[in-house]
Enzyme design. Structure first.
Site, PDB file in Angstrom:
ATOM      1  N   GLY A  46       1.039  -1.248   0.154  1.00  0.00           N
ATOM      2  CA  GLY A  46       0.259  -0.162   0.063  1.00  0.00           C
ATOM      3  C   GLY A  46       0.945   1.109   0.038  1.00  0.00           C
ATOM      4  N   GLN A  51       2.886  10.102   0.895  1.00  0.00           N
ATOM      5  CA  GLN A  51       4.312   9.445   1.123  1.00  0.00           C
ATOM      6  C   GLN A  51       5.072   9.817   0.023  1.00  0.00           C
ATOM      7  OE1 GLN A  51       2.351   5.583   2.127  1.00  0.00           O
ATOM      8  NE2 GLN A  51       4.383   5.308   3.234  1.00  0.00           N
ATOM      9  N   CYS A  91       5.937  -0.072   7.243  1.00  0.00           N
ATOM     10  CA  CYS A  91       5.636   1.120   6.426  1.00  0.00           C
ATOM     11  C   CYS A  91       6.686   1.416   5.450  1.00  0.00           C
ATOM     12  CB  CYS A  91       5.223   2.296   7.451  1.00  0.00           C
ATOM     13  SG  CYS A  91       4.634   3.876   6.509  1.00  0.00           S
ATOM     14  N   LEU A  92       6.279   1.699   4.343  1.00  0.00           N
ATOM     15  CA  LEU A  92       7.561   2.016   3.447  1.00  0.00           C
ATOM     16  C   LEU A  92       8.282   3.244   3.749  1.00  0.00           C
ATOM     17  CD1 LEU A  92       5.885   1.260  -0.061  1.00  0.00           C
ATOM     18  CD2 LEU A  92       7.693   0.061   1.155  1.00  0.00           C
ATOM     19  N   HIS A 133      -4.066   1.664   7.596  1.00  0.00           N
ATOM     20  CA  HIS A 133      -3.220   2.274   7.846  1.00  0.00           C
ATOM     21  C   HIS A 133      -2.808   3.200   6.805  1.00  0.00           C
ATOM     22  CE1 HIS A 133       1.750   1.426   8.008  1.00  0.00           C
ATOM     23  NE2 HIS A 133       1.439   2.441   6.985  1.00  0.00           N
ATOM     24  N   GLU A 134      -3.145   3.003   5.583  1.00  0.00           N
ATOM     25  CA  GLU A 134      -2.949   4.024   4.565  1.00  0.00           C
ATOM     26  C   GLU A 134      -3.605   5.373   4.801  1.00  0.00           C
ATOM     27  OE1 GLU A 134      -0.463   3.678   2.779  1.00  0.00           O
ATOM     28  OE2 GLU A 134      -0.027   1.625   3.221  1.00  0.00           O
ATOM     29  N   HIS A 137      -2.173   7.807   7.053  1.00  0.00           N
ATOM     30  CA  HIS A 137      -1.348   8.797   6.389  1.00  0.00           C
ATOM     31  C   HIS A 137      -1.883  10.126   6.039  1.00  0.00           C
ATOM     32  CE1 HIS A 137       2.409   6.600   6.245  1.00  0.00           C
ATOM     33  NE2 HIS A 137       1.864   5.527   5.696  1.00  0.00           N
TER      34      HIS A 137
HETATM   35 ZN    ZN Z   1       2.679   3.580   5.846  1.00  0.00          ZN
END
Ligand code: ZN
Length: 137
Positions: A46, A51, A91-92, A133-134, A137
């Protein structure tokens, strides 16, 4: 298509509050394609537009094994939640750190897809975790 740089913690731009997307056009669709390419290359399941330093409510997700179930959520909102689950999440934007997070087990989300059609997504398990989660952000 192009790979986009992913902002990493503690970059302040990650704290920017995303605004609703106002127009879905060819430029946005190109950005969506680039976000998928960036997410697959990372690799991740995701990616939120925040991000990649684009501060609008846009998320791409693919939790499938074969990486062939692209899900685009534009201006998503959660309309229903049920149960709870605890899952180890990465998380990226925070590479190498994994943490246990408790979230709803099932969520129903409403969002526009890449063509601007309103869709209702009934998700549980990993997909539900990923949507929640996304959206954080
Ligand atoms: Zn994340």
């Amino acid at each position: 298509m192009a790979l986009l740089p992913i902002l990493e913690f503690p970059d302040d731009r990650l704290r920017t509050v995303a605004k609703p997307v106002e127009r879905i056009d060819a430029d946005l669709q190109r950005l969506i394609d680039d976000m998928f390419e960036t997410m697959y290359a990372a690799p991740g399941v995701g990616l939120a537009a925040t991000q990649i330093d684009y501060h609008f409510q846009l998320i791409v997700i693919d939790v499938s094994e074969e990486k062939n179930e692209r899900l685009v959520l534009i201006n998503p909102r959660i309309v229903e939640t049920e149960g709870s689950q605890t899952c180890q999440e990465g998380c990226l934007s925070v590479p190498t750190i994994f943490a246990d997070v408790t979230r709803a087990e099932r969520v129903v989300a409403e969002a526009l897809d890449r063509n601007g059609e309103l869709r209702r997504i009934d998700a549980s398990g990993l997909l539900a975790v990923c949507i929640q989660h996304e959206m954080d952000h």
